[in-house]
Write a protein that holds these residues in place. Structure first.
Motif, PDB file in Angstrom:
ATOM      1  N   GLY A  37       0.825  -1.215   0.022  1.00  0.00           N
ATOM      2  CA  GLY A  37       0.064   0.000   0.170  1.00  0.00           C
ATOM      3  C   GLY A  37       0.865   1.323   0.058  1.00  0.00           C
ATOM      4  O   GLY A  37       2.100   1.262   0.127  1.00  0.00           O
ATOM      5  N   VAL A  39       1.168   3.529   2.120  1.00  0.00           N
ATOM      6  CA  VAL A  39       1.815   3.400   3.529  1.00  0.00           C
ATOM      7  C   VAL A  39       3.015   3.158   3.436  1.00  0.00           C
ATOM      8  O   VAL A  39       4.060   3.727   3.934  1.00  0.00           O
ATOM      9  N   VAL A 120      -7.821  -3.654   4.950  1.00  0.00           N
ATOM     10  CA  VAL A 120      -7.796  -2.298   5.479  1.00  0.00           C
ATOM     11  C   VAL A 120      -8.444  -1.352   4.609  1.00  0.00           C
ATOM     12  O   VAL A 120      -8.910  -0.197   5.348  1.00  0.00           O
ATOM     13  N   ASN A 121      -8.356  -1.414   3.322  1.00  0.00           N
ATOM     14  CA  ASN A 121      -9.045  -0.491   2.542  1.00  0.00           C
ATOM     15  C   ASN A 121     -10.506  -0.444   2.651  1.00  0.00           C
ATOM     16  O   ASN A 121     -10.872   0.770   2.597  1.00  0.00           O
ATOM     17  N   VAL A 167     -13.113  10.429  -9.467  1.00  0.00           N
ATOM     18  CA  VAL A 167     -11.835  11.137 -10.353  1.00  0.00           C
ATOM     19  C   VAL A 167     -10.912  10.202 -10.314  1.00  0.00           C
ATOM     20  O   VAL A 167     -10.498   9.591  -9.386  1.00  0.00           O
ATOM     21  N   ARG A 173      -9.786   3.501 -16.621  1.00  0.00           N
ATOM     22  CA  ARG A 173      -9.830   3.300 -15.320  1.00  0.00           C
ATOM     23  C   ARG A 173     -11.191   3.685 -15.087  1.00  0.00           C
ATOM     24  O   ARG A 173     -11.974   3.331 -14.279  1.00  0.00           O
ATOM     25  N   ARG A 188      -8.961  13.119 -14.495  1.00  0.00           N
ATOM     26  CA  ARG A 188      -8.316  14.364 -13.878  1.00  0.00           C
ATOM     27  C   ARG A 188      -7.179  14.531 -14.701  1.00  0.00           C
ATOM     28  O   ARG A 188      -6.823  16.003 -14.926  1.00  0.00           O
ATOM     29  N   THR A 205      -8.260  10.633  -0.610  1.00  0.00           N
ATOM     30  CA  THR A 205      -7.049   9.838  -0.110  1.00  0.00           C
ATOM     31  C   THR A 205      -6.069  10.472  -0.940  1.00  0.00           C
ATOM     32  O   THR A 205      -4.961   9.927  -0.927  1.00  0.00           O
ATOM     33  N   VAL A 206      -6.143  11.630  -1.432  1.00  0.00           N
ATOM     34  CA  VAL A 206      -5.251  12.170  -2.386  1.00  0.00           C
ATOM     35  C   VAL A 206      -4.650  13.411  -1.685  1.00  0.00           C
ATOM     36  O   VAL A 206      -3.329  13.683  -1.665  1.00  0.00           O
ATOM     37  N   GLY A 228      -5.946  10.333   3.299  1.00  0.00           N
ATOM     38  CA  GLY A 228      -4.820  10.058   2.781  1.00  0.00           C
ATOM     39  C   GLY A 228      -4.064  10.973   2.146  1.00  0.00           C
ATOM     40  O   GLY A 228      -4.694  12.072   2.079  1.00  0.00           O
ATOM     41  N   ALA A 229      -3.031  10.784   1.687  1.00  0.00           N
ATOM     42  CA  ALA A 229      -2.346  11.884   1.022  1.00  0.00           C
ATOM     43  C   ALA A 229      -1.152  11.472  -0.109  1.00  0.00           C
ATOM     44  O   ALA A 229      -0.264  11.741  -0.588  1.00  0.00           O
ATOM     45  N   LEU A 257      -7.041   5.034  10.418  1.00  0.00           N
ATOM     46  CA  LEU A 257      -7.739   3.701  11.079  1.00  0.00           C
ATOM     47  C   LEU A 257      -6.976   3.376  12.050  1.00  0.00           C
ATOM     48  O   LEU A 257      -7.639   2.686  13.120  1.00  0.00           O
ATOM     49  N   GLY A 304       1.353   4.749  -9.174  1.00  0.00           N
ATOM     50  CA  GLY A 304      -0.008   5.045  -9.377  1.00  0.00           C
ATOM     51  C   GLY A 304      -0.695   4.290 -10.705  1.00  0.00           C
ATOM     52  O   GLY A 304      -1.666   4.951 -11.048  1.00  0.00           O
ATOM     53  N   ALA A 306      -1.527   1.214 -10.393  1.00  0.00           N
ATOM     54  CA  ALA A 306      -2.147   0.017 -10.010  1.00  0.00           C
ATOM     55  C   ALA A 306      -3.422   0.621  -9.877  1.00  0.00           C
ATOM     56  O   ALA A 306      -4.023   1.545  -9.636  1.00  0.00           O
TER      57      ALA A 306
END
Ligand SMILES: NC(=O)c1ccc[n+]([C@@H]2O[C@H](COP(=O)([O-])OP(=O)(O)OC[C@H]3O[C@@H](n4cnc5c(N)ncnc54)[C@H](OP(=O)(O)O)[C@@H]3O)[C@@H](O)[C@H]2O)c1
Length: 315
Positions: A37, A39, A120-121, A167, A173, A188, A205-206, A228-229, A257, A304, A306
């Motif tokens: 992930g 993380v 987790v997601n 987005v 995608r 985007r 999450t961006v 997230g970032a 989480l 990016g 995946a």
């Protein structure tokens, strides 16, 4: 056991490593599948509170069977199949230790890669949307919709009866997101979200440099959940916009989480499994790779490309 360890921030190596010993209130898990992930990527770059240095093993989510327990830990857990959120990494290995508080039951009739791709997601997406109080008919914006969390947030928001704008970064995608329930898709890379497009709930999450702009898209009483970032840690100046829009009563929720109590995680997991059983939530696996390709797995997450979850299987 075999484990992937950090050689350099760009290179992992699979080596023979000692089997970790569960401490008090911990279990040892025979890993069937682990999730790669963002993380892990952030921790490798030193952008996470607990960075991954040389010799460390990435991986914060695994599915597998408990084979041993530490002191002061119920022995009955041995033999249980579990999904575990690991607070101290270590998942890219044949065996991993997890805090008892970080485990939830994993059903025997679902494959480990599917459980990891949901795991987790889905907990993040489900709890984030519940905390935002999303209701039927509301307009939900999912940023990073093609990511591990995004594909599940899209489906869970739809299961709440929301209208979902996803987005993402390509037409292909976008098509896949439509099949997962997105009512509208924005590429985007070709167009920005119009300023007059407004939302009741934003699952983000961006973050990154566009956060301030996205916060301005909230409708009166809107809720923005920052989870997230993936586009970088935002400038605190971004939060000037909800302050400026005080009259619209915006809510900005920060969500990790790590702060969720074990009981709430288990409740969320039960709901996620029910959505899966009802066919309203499907795991999305980008790739299922062997442990030996752990660095390729993380490169896919980092660049990016995946769509959904990158999964590692130790054998
Ligand atoms: N809150 C929590 O408890 C929690 C738990 C786990 C992870 N996280 C965090 O959540 C974030 C996403 O995790 P993830 O596993 O879903 O990651 P991921 O699978 O890599 O997905 C992130 C997605 O964000 C989009 N994206 C990436 N770079 C972008 C950019 N520069 N501008 C705009 N969009 C961009 C891409 O989607 P498109 O190509 O479809 O646009 C990408 O697929 C990470 O920061 C991670 O640390 C939070």
């Amino acid at each position: 056991m075999l484990a992937a360890i950090v050689r350099t921030p760009e290179e992992l190596a699979v080596v023979d490593a000692p089997v970790p010993v569960p401490a008090a209130h911990q279990v040892l898990i025979e890993v069937e599948a682990a999730g790669a992930g963002y993380v892990d990527v952030m921790a490798l770059r030193g952008e996470y509170p607990t960075p991954l240095g040389t010799g460390a093993t990435p991986g914060v989510e695994v599915v597998g069977r408990v084979t041993a327990v530490g002191p002061d830990t119920p022995a009955e857990l041995v033999g249980d199949r579990v999904l575990a959120v690991l607070t101290a990494f270590g998942g890219f290995a044949e065996k991993a230790v997890a805090d008892v508080e970080g485990i939830v039951p994993a059903p025997d009739d679902v494959g480990a890669p599917d459980l990891v791709a949901t795991g987790v997601n889905a907990l993040v997406a489900e709890i984030a949307l519940r905390r935002a109080g999303v209701t039927e008919g509301e307009r939900v914006l999912v940023l990073g919709a093609g990511g591990g969390i995004g594909v599940l947030a899209t489906q869970i928001a739809r299961a709440h009866g929301a209208e979902v704008t996803a987005v993402t970064s390509s037409a292909a995608r976008g098509e896949r997101l439509r099949t997962l329930g997105a009512t509208r898709v924005v590429d985007r890379t070709r167009s920005a979200l119009p300023d007059d497009d407004t939302y009741d709930v934003i699952v983000d999450t961006v973050a990154g440099p566009a956060l301030g702009r996205h916060l301005r898209l909230l409708r009166p009483n809107g809720r923005h959940v920052l989870c997230g970032a993936a586009a970088g840690v935002p400038d605190p100046a971004a939060f000037a916009s909800p302050l400026h829009d005080f009259h619209k009563s915006p809510t900005v929720l920060f969500f990790s989480l790590n702060s969720v109590a074990p009981r709430d995680r288990r409740h969320s997991w039960t709901r996620v499994l029910a959505l899966m059983a009802e066919g309203r939530l499907s795991p999305v696996i980008d790739r299922c790779l062997p442990l030996a390709e752990a660095d390729a797995a993380l490169r896919r997450v980092a660049d990016g490309t995946a769509f959904g979850k990158v999964v590692l299987v130790p054998r």
